[in-house]
Design a protein around this motif. Structure first.
Motif, PDB file in Angstrom:
ATOM      1  N   ALA A 164       0.824  -1.242  -0.008  1.00  0.00           N
ATOM      2  CA  ALA A 164       0.078  -0.044  -0.235  1.00  0.00           C
ATOM      3  C   ALA A 164       1.024   1.250   0.157  1.00  0.00           C
ATOM      4  N   ASN A 165       0.308   2.239  -0.667  1.00  0.00           N
ATOM      5  CA  ASN A 165       1.023   3.503  -0.541  1.00  0.00           C
ATOM      6  C   ASN A 165       1.064   4.192   0.775  1.00  0.00           C
ATOM      7  N   PHE A 166       2.081   4.876   1.391  1.00  0.00           N
ATOM      8  CA  PHE A 166       2.668   5.460   2.683  1.00  0.00           C
ATOM      9  C   PHE A 166       1.323   6.189   2.806  1.00  0.00           C
ATOM     10  N   PHE A 167       1.009   7.348   1.995  1.00  0.00           N
ATOM     11  CA  PHE A 167       0.141   8.076   2.497  1.00  0.00           C
ATOM     12  C   PHE A 167      -1.297   7.399   1.524  1.00  0.00           C
ATOM     13  N   PHE A 190       1.291  17.311  -3.413  1.00  0.00           N
ATOM     14  CA  PHE A 190       0.865  16.884  -2.130  1.00  0.00           C
ATOM     15  C   PHE A 190      -0.038  17.993  -1.469  1.00  0.00           C
ATOM     16  N   ASP A 191      -0.950  17.281  -0.617  1.00  0.00           N
ATOM     17  CA  ASP A 191      -1.954  18.158  -0.035  1.00  0.00           C
ATOM     18  C   ASP A 191      -1.596  17.942   1.563  1.00  0.00           C
ATOM     19  N   MET A 192      -2.034  18.712   2.398  1.00  0.00           N
ATOM     20  CA  MET A 192      -1.524  18.629   3.777  1.00  0.00           C
ATOM     21  C   MET A 192      -2.831  17.578   4.232  1.00  0.00           C
ATOM     22  N   LYS A 193      -3.900  17.428   3.695  1.00  0.00           N
ATOM     23  CA  LYS A 193      -4.832  16.598   4.247  1.00  0.00           C
ATOM     24  C   LYS A 193      -4.544  15.024   4.095  1.00  0.00           C
ATOM     25  N   TYR A 194      -3.467  14.925   3.298  1.00  0.00           N
ATOM     26  CA  TYR A 194      -2.968  13.495   3.132  1.00  0.00           C
ATOM     27  C   TYR A 194      -2.227  12.985   4.413  1.00  0.00           C
ATOM     28  N   HIS A 195      -1.725  13.930   5.368  1.00  0.00           N
ATOM     29  CA  HIS A 195      -1.016  13.444   6.450  1.00  0.00           C
ATOM     30  C   HIS A 195      -1.857  12.550   7.298  1.00  0.00           C
ATOM     31  N   GLY A 235      12.064  19.667  -0.231  1.00  0.00           N
ATOM     32  CA  GLY A 235      11.718  19.064   0.646  1.00  0.00           C
ATOM     33  C   GLY A 235      11.000  17.744   0.216  1.00  0.00           C
ATOM     34  N   ILE A 236      11.287  16.600   0.675  1.00  0.00           N
ATOM     35  CA  ILE A 236      10.641  15.280   0.144  1.00  0.00           C
ATOM     36  C   ILE A 236       9.857  14.455   1.267  1.00  0.00           C
ATOM     37  N   TYR A 237       8.697  14.075   1.080  1.00  0.00           N
ATOM     38  CA  TYR A 237       8.000  13.337   1.931  1.00  0.00           C
ATOM     39  C   TYR A 237       7.193  12.173   1.442  1.00  0.00           C
TER      40      TYR A 237
END
Ligand SMILES: NC(=O)c1ccc[n+]([C@@H]2O[C@H](COP(=O)([O-])OP(=O)(O)OC[C@H]3O[C@@H](n4cnc5c(N)ncnc54)[C@H](OP(=O)(O)O)[C@@H]3O)[C@@H](O)[C@H]2O)c1
Length: 338
Positions: free
Chosen positions: A86-89, A97-102, A283-285
């Motif tokens: 499964a994907n991490f997020f 990216f969107d902050m809601k994915y955290h 920045g990489i997440y």
């Protein structure tokens, strides 16, 4: 089903083995029987509460691989018996990216992770396992490998012949080494251990620098690259190494800021070298599911196999975390499930 949970103890957490009811999938979800998981430094950050995140009662680990055992009524993308990760997020399918994915990061404050016999996941987050990889190998991919991929390939746009610097020989860095070598790029690896540098050379590293015996390792980077510097830095150290990484990067190069191995503190010196070198700092997440699928195509084309340092039994999960904390590993640490 059995699972581990983070249980609060003092300022941090410990792992506790628990039993939960077997999950039943909602219409758009699937249940996966986990066959293997892998650890990342992030899991240690959670256990030791280094980032102040409340993970009480959460199942640890973002990374796992297994087979689908039940699908919800609306699910068409996978079938019972499929081998998946499964994907991490789980919510980040593609695009920016969107902050809601955290909140959807597996094994974090917002979502249970993979250190369980059965996991309940959104079907849209699943990624098929390349046929040539075992469950243990596939369990190494979601966090460390996708992060290295995002750093070098997606954001870094790595070109054949670019020079790459990978710091240390942990999960992310060994994947960066393997990706760089497969892309015909000279990779310089740093490590605290000459023995680990020899292993990195066997994987194709062009050069190794022992950062204990060469505390000014950025000078070695310049010497080894004929004063050019490296085109890409896979920066897993954070504030304590960033100044040296900026000194190591070539004009017009790319520093992928990924990690916090030296802590969450600020850099020791000015960021001005970024300006004078016209360099890029990203920045990489980890990455999106789309990144993960693209990476799997590359891994398959080059038949890249994750480097597993050691595999522990499910009952030895606490020992697996202790092994990660020791820093003696090279590549990835796996926990197998029955
Ligand atoms: N932003 C993201 O998406 C993302 C994703 C994955 C990981 N990370 C972060 O990236 C870092 C690495 O994660 P990981 O899971 O690959 O860790 P890991 O497998 O635990 O790797 C740790 C290794 O890094 C090396 N190291 C430790 N301190 C170092 C230092 N001061 N300078 C250079 N190397 C050092 C050591 O290698 P040697 O023994 O060879 O010296 C150590 O064995 C962590 O901070 C993690 O939180 C971030």
């Amino acid at each position: 089903m059995r699972c581990y949970e983070f249980a609060k103890v003092g300022d941090g957490y410990r792992l506790e083995l628990r039993t939960r009811p077997d999950p039943v999938p909602a219409a758009d979800r699937v249940v996966v029987r986990v066959r293997a998981t892998s650890l990342n430094y992030r899991d240690l950050i959670h256990l030791q509460n280094k980032a102040g995140r409340d993970v009480s009662g959460r199942i640890p680990l973002s990374d796992g691989a297994g087979e689908v055992v039940a699908v919800g009524s609306d699910v068409t993308v996978v079938r019972v018996g499929d081998r998946v990760t499964a994907n991490f997020f789980t919510a980040w399918e593609r695009g920016r990216f969107d902050m809601k994915y955290h909140a959807s990061a597996l094994g974090g404050p917002g979502a249970d992770g993979m250190l369980a016999e059965l996991v309940d996941l959104p079907a849209s987050a699943l990624v098929p396992i390349p046929e040539y990889l075992s469950f243990e190998e596939a369990a190494c991919l979601p966090c460390a490998a996708v992060t290295a991929w995002s750093a070098l390939m997606d954001r870094g746009r790595l070109q054949k012949g670019d020079t790459v610097l990978a710091l240390g020989t942990g999960g992310v860095s060994i994947f960066a080494l393997q990706l760089g070598v497969a892309a015909d790029c000279p990779v310089v690896v740093t490590s605290s251990s000459d023995e680990k540098l020899e292993r990195a050379a066997k994987l194709g590293a062009a050069n190794g620098i022992n950062y204990r015996t060469h505390p000014d390792w950025e000078k070695e980077v310049h010497r080894l690259t004929g004063k050019h510097g490296v085109d890409h830095v896979v920066e897993v150290g954070g504030g304590g190494t960033l100044t040296k990484s900026l000194a190591s990067v070539a004009a017009g190069g790319h520093v992928a800021l990924i990690g916090v191995l030296t802590g969450f503190g600020p850099p020791q010196d000015s960021l001005f070298p970024l300006v004078s070198k016209n360099a890029t700092l990203s920045g990489i997440y980890v990455g999106s599911r789309e990144n993960f699928v693209a990476m799997n195509e590359f891994l398959t084309a080059h038949q890249i196999r994750p480097v597993i340092d050691r595999a522990f039994a499910f009952a030895e999960a606490t020992a697996a975390f202790a092994h990660l904390e020791s820093g003696s590993h090279f590549g990835k640490i796996v926990v197998r499930l029955p």
